[in-house]
Design an enzyme around this catalytic site. Sequence first.
Site, PDB file in Angstrom:
ATOM      1  N   LYS A 115      29.097  32.953  33.181  1.00 56.24           N
ATOM      2  CA  LYS A 115      27.796  33.612  32.993  1.00 56.24           C
ATOM      3  C   LYS A 115      27.285  33.486  31.566  1.00 56.24           C
ATOM      4  CE  LYS A 115      28.368  36.348  37.066  1.00 56.24           C
ATOM      5  NZ  LYS A 115      29.766  36.112  37.520  1.00 56.24           N
TER       6      LYS A 115
HETATM    7  C1  LIG Z   1      29.978  35.816  38.799  1.00 55.62           C
HETATM    8  C2  LIG Z   1      31.213  35.075  39.082  1.00 55.62           C
HETATM    9  C3  LIG Z   1      31.371  34.345  40.268  1.00 55.62           C
HETATM   10  C4  LIG Z   1      30.326  34.339  41.356  1.00 55.62           C
HETATM   11  O1  LIG Z   1      29.167  33.665  40.956  1.00 55.62           O
HETATM   12  P1  LIG Z   1      27.800  33.839  41.781  1.00 55.62           P
HETATM   13  O2  LIG Z   1      26.777  33.120  40.993  1.00 55.62           O
HETATM   14  O3  LIG Z   1      27.544  35.316  41.840  1.00 55.62           O
HETATM   15  O4  LIG Z   1      28.035  33.263  43.123  1.00 55.62           O
HETATM   16  C5  LIG Z   1      32.537  33.610  40.428  1.00 55.62           C
HETATM   17  N1  LIG Z   1      33.501  33.609  39.497  1.00 55.62           N
HETATM   18  C6  LIG Z   1      33.390  34.302  38.340  1.00 55.62           C
HETATM   19  C7  LIG Z   1      34.511  34.284  37.379  1.00 55.62           C
HETATM   20  C8  LIG Z   1      32.246  35.045  38.096  1.00 55.62           C
HETATM   21  O5  LIG Z   1      32.138  35.733  36.958  1.00 55.62           O
END
Ligand SMILES: *Cc1c(COP(=O)(O)O)cnc(C)c1O
Length: 465
Positions: free
Chosen positions: A112
């Site tokens: 993110k």
């Molecule tokens: C947020 C997250 C996900 C899921 O991603 P999405 O975009 O919500 O599908 C998977 N793995 C990690 C480590 C995350 O932080």
Amino acid sequence: MRYVSTRGQAPELDFAEVLLAGLAEDGGLYVPASWPVFSAVEWRALRGLPYAELAARVIAPFVGEAIPFAALQAMCRRAYAGFSHPAVVPLVQLDSNLFALELFHGPTLAFKDLALQLAGHLFEYVLAGRDQRVRIVGATSGDTGSAAIAAMAGRRQIDIAILHPAGKTSEVQRRQMTTVDAPNVLNIAVEGNFDDCQDLVKAMFADTPFRREMGLSAVNSINWARIAAQIPYYAAAALALGAPDREVAVAVPTGNFGNVLAAWVARQMGLPIGKFIVASNRNDILHRFLARNDMSVREVAPSHSPSMDIGVSSNFERLLFAFLGRDAKLTSQTMQNFRTSGKMAVPEPVWRAVRRNFTGFTLSDSDTLAEIARTWREAGYLADPHTAIGLAAARALAPIGLPVIAAATAHPTKFPDAIEKAVGFRPALPPALADLYERSEKLVHAPNNIAHIEGLVRNFANRNA
Ligand SMILES: *Cc1c(COP(=O)(O)O)cnc(C)c1O
């Protein structure tokens, strides 16, 4: 570039307005009015560029006239300068046709950061031209909150309030949020699960007077800017593996469907991504949908991969809108029925069309630990539990002969308990976080009650008044 709501009742906006708005006022999600397409020649010209340069060029058509290219380019450079790997998103080979795309070299060690570090700069840039303050509210199952706080802490025209489910994130995840010492950050631990937090955020947005009074904004993946900023790394990896002259597949550990949606947008832009493997933990609504058109809500169960502990994947609405031929009325009806009945009625031909490219996968906690152990044993590679689910999915479902880009979404040190169970040792925190367990925490506890939460956010917003 203009943006339209998937529910068709909100005004069309440009990129900067969509950035600030987050969710559309009709409850829908903003999507570009059309998909920008790069020719094969244009894609080839991006090969080998430094990541920040590639990112600026891939994101530029989504930004359109809203921000000059030179400013976007400068923001991409600054956003990715703080990553701890010079390639920003290195690609690591684990098997003949299996590649981990490491998306965890940012400040909070999860993918993110790729979108939110840039979003922090975008917010500041767009707000600097306006006499305006925004209050970002968001729900997190762990990683969004820390990445958003890291990106927004200390920014002058922004307050940020993050709701997390009390006791349901990993300790590293919680501490990454609660130990940030900045006057514009509010952490709220909600008695409930992630979906409760997400519902509370949606309710704040649906409360129009509150939304306007506070100048609410969102940095969950319902914010289009985040999706846009997640497209470049798929492009970088696909180009490195031979695209546009060679087809590739992706495997993505999925929760809210934002990350895998970004990969699908890369395909709309002309990259030959032939298969999207959507990997879930035991919270398998997407797997049930893709296997047998059963998109029905079930109780969320905690797992070793908390960032995927999600009952409803918000970003699926964007895909649905596209596959319903951009029929906003039908999308709106489908989503409203889904909300009231708990089961989404996706017409059979639409489901079949989705299935042509998307395949679902689900993995239990014990098999997740086994996959971590296997990858460690066979390739000397330590995968976090989220990444491991994507790797297992790729091994099980990769089309013969296609290289698979498996999104490595978090650094293994974020989940030391699961890693220890799998391989028998605890990975050390990287130097930047070494004192995380000693820092003091700042958070408030709250019941799952919208009036109470709105009160907390309002008091925080007015703290200096
Ligand atoms: C947020 C997250 C996900 C899921 O991603 P999405 O975009 O919500 O599908 C998977 N793995 C990690 C480590 C995350 O932080």
